[in-house]
Write a protein that holds these residues in place. Structure first.
Motif, PDB file in Angstrom:
ATOM      1  N   MET A 259       0.813  -1.218   0.000  1.00  0.00           N
ATOM      2  CA  MET A 259       0.000   0.000   0.000  1.00  0.00           C
ATOM      3  C   MET A 259       0.846   1.267   0.000  1.00  0.00           C
ATOM      4  O   MET A 259       0.301   2.364  -0.126  1.00  0.00           O
ATOM      5  N   ASP A 260       2.155   1.130   0.112  1.00  0.00           N
ATOM      6  CA  ASP A 260       2.973   2.351   0.111  1.00  0.00           C
ATOM      7  C   ASP A 260       4.288   2.162  -0.653  1.00  0.00           C
ATOM      8  O   ASP A 260       4.397   2.560  -1.802  1.00  0.00           O
ATOM      9  N   PHE A 261       5.280   1.519  -0.039  1.00  0.00           N
ATOM     10  CA  PHE A 261       6.627   1.526  -0.599  1.00  0.00           C
ATOM     11  C   PHE A 261       6.711   0.826  -1.958  1.00  0.00           C
ATOM     12  O   PHE A 261       7.332   1.330  -2.897  1.00  0.00           O
ATOM     13  N   THR A 262       6.116  -0.359  -2.073  1.00  0.00           N
ATOM     14  CA  THR A 262       6.192  -1.098  -3.338  1.00  0.00           C
ATOM     15  C   THR A 262       5.024  -0.794  -4.278  1.00  0.00           C
ATOM     16  O   THR A 262       4.981  -1.337  -5.385  1.00  0.00           O
ATOM     17  N   LEU A 263       4.106   0.080  -3.853  1.00  0.00           N
ATOM     18  CA  LEU A 263       2.953   0.403  -4.694  1.00  0.00           C
ATOM     19  C   LEU A 263       3.349   0.992  -6.054  1.00  0.00           C
ATOM     20  O   LEU A 263       2.747   0.628  -7.075  1.00  0.00           O
ATOM     21  N   PRO A 264       4.330   1.904  -6.132  1.00  0.00           N
ATOM     22  CA  PRO A 264       4.721   2.415  -7.456  1.00  0.00           C
ATOM     23  C   PRO A 264       5.208   1.318  -8.402  1.00  0.00           C
ATOM     24  O   PRO A 264       4.951   1.376  -9.607  1.00  0.00           O
TER      25      PRO A 264
END
Length: 301
Positions: A259-264
């Motif tokens: 939901m944050d760090f690997t989302l991109p």
């Protein structure tokens, strides 16, 4: 038995009660949370420096890290591919370049912070008895801010419950991680509840390391931090390789970081259809990290 869990969990619940609509305040809270994480991880390094027989304890940290990482990863990846069979998902391919080096650098920063605290504690001859108390109070404040972040993440309860892929992925990660934690605890000959608590990090390395360090000491805290950090680093490599053929597997292994760090990475390689699934599964796992970890910690004490 649950008094310690409630005492630590209370700031998270109180923070979750706050609804903030002002984006400036949200940004300040996000910045404060990031800064507190750096502070408390540096204190973790100082705690490691205060350990007796540091060389032997570092060997234990490495041993725990490798055993838990391999057991958790094997159990997760043994079941996640079946989710792609049961709930097939069509992805949108993209050839955009990903700033993987920048993301890896962010993870490396956290390792440097812990290592910096360790070096300072070893080189400077000053009393470190205050470190545990300071870590505890900063942890309370950190959990309060995390509660606010979860409440203001933009997801409603209805959106979570209606997303079948996200729910199933989160359920698979939780259940298989518990199995992996039991196997690791058996191999290492440690308490079952210690193993289940260590298995409840789901990729949230900063909070997992902090909670385990506060509960069981810097050896468990350092190992938990490294276990979840390795999951994130492996995810950065695995997601681009797997997301076209096994999107649920790629998203699921990323754990709470989806939901944050690997989302991109997920969005760029898998397309916009993967984004809601990643956010929901990551949100559920993020919410469960302090709940499950503190629950098992309370049972172990």
């Amino acid at each position: 038995m649950f008094s310690g869990m409630l005492f630590i969990f209370a700031p998270l619940v109180v923070g979750y009660l706050f609804t903030i609509s002002n984006s400036v305040y949200i940004q300040r809270i996000n910045r404060a949370t990031s800064n507190l994480i750096y502070v408390i991880l540096s204190l973790m390094g100082l705690s490691l420096a205060a350990l007796d027989n540091l060389g032997q304890n570092l060997q234990t940290i490495v041993q725990y890290t490798l055993v838990f990482f391999l057991c958790l990863g094997a159990c997760n990846l043994a079941v996640l591919p079946f989710v792609d069979r049961w709930l097939p998902l069509k992805t949108d391919h993209s050839n955009s370049k990903l700033p993987l080096s920048s993301m890896a650098l962010e993870s490396l920063k956290l390792i440097v912070v812990v290592g910096g605290g360790l070096v300072i504690g070893l080189l400077l001859p000053f009393d470190l008895n205050w470190v545990d108390t300071a870590s505890e109070w900063i942890l309370f404040l950190l959990l309060f801010f995390i509660g606010i972040q979860l409440r203001n993440s933009g997801l409603t309860l209805g959106q979570i419950l209606l997303n079948k892929h996200g729910m199933v992925i989160a359920l698979v990660i939780v259940s298989t991680s518990m199995v992996g934690g039991l196997i690791a605890a058996y191999i290492l000959n440690i308490s079952t509840f210690h193993g289940l608590a260590m298995a409840s990090g789901f990729g949230w390395y900063s909070l997992a390391g902090i909670l385990m360090g506060d509960a069981f000491g810097p050896v468990y805290g350092g190992a938990s931090f490294l276990i979840e950090l390795l999951r994130e680093l492996v995810s950065l490599v695995m997601i681009p390789m797997l997301i076209r053929s096994k999107p649920c597997c790629a998203i699921g292994y990323a754990g709470a970081t989806a939901m944050d760090f690997t989302l991109p990475v997920i969005q760029t390689t898998g397309g916009v259809r993967c984004v809601p699934i990643a956010i929901v599964s990551g949100f559920i796992l993020s919410l469960l990290v302090p709940v499950l970890m503190l629950f098992f910690v309370s049972l172990a004490n």
